[in-house]
Structure formats: structure tokens, C-alpha cells
Write a protein that holds these residues in place. Structure first.
Motif: not given
Length: 79
Positions: A20-35, A63-76
């Protein structure tokens, strides 16, 4: 008859022992909150790079923060 343009070069695929292989996340493009009725769900739009396709999908922010914390700025701030 196969299409030679759709063949993926093997040097770009990092296949694991489990074949198997793993898809690689490159960057976070946008964020949204669904109510929903009684809660809010934070999602992020992730740009993925994989051997088969490149594209963006919406994933749960927690889930993304738990698996790929390097994609999120530390001051967010949490959503």
C-alpha cells in the motif's frame, strides 16, 4: 489497450511492505465550520499529492491536526 499517459513511474511511488502507499497532504487550503443541530464541526480543505491523482478534499480538522500537526501553524487558535 492501455493509455501510456496514465502510467505512473515507479520511482514516485513509495510502496510499503503491505503493498500500500500513503497519500501525502501538501497544505491546508481553507477551513470552515459547519453548524449542525447542536454542535459545530470544523473542517479543513487539504491539498493531497498521491501517485494516482492530485486534488483537494475536505477533512475533519481534529483528525488532520492529530495526524499531520506540521501543516498547522503553531500560533493558530482552535476552531
Amino acid at each position: 489497450m492501455g493509455d501510456p499517459a496514465s502510467v505512473v513511474p515507479l520511482e514516485f511511488v513509495a510502496v510499503k511492505d503491505s503493498l500500500s502507499y500513503e497519500d501525502v497532504p501538501v497544505e491546508i487550503l481553507d477551513c470552515q465550520v459547519t453548524r449542525l443541530r447542536n454542535k459545530e464541526v470544523a473542517s479543513v480543505k487539504v491539498w493531497w499529492r498521491s501517485p494516482s491523482v492530485e486534488g483537494a478534499t475536505w477533512k475533519a480538522e481534529v483528525a488532520m491536526k492529530a495526524k499531520y500537526p506540521h501543516l498547522f501553524p503553531s500560533n493558530s487558535t482552535p476552531a
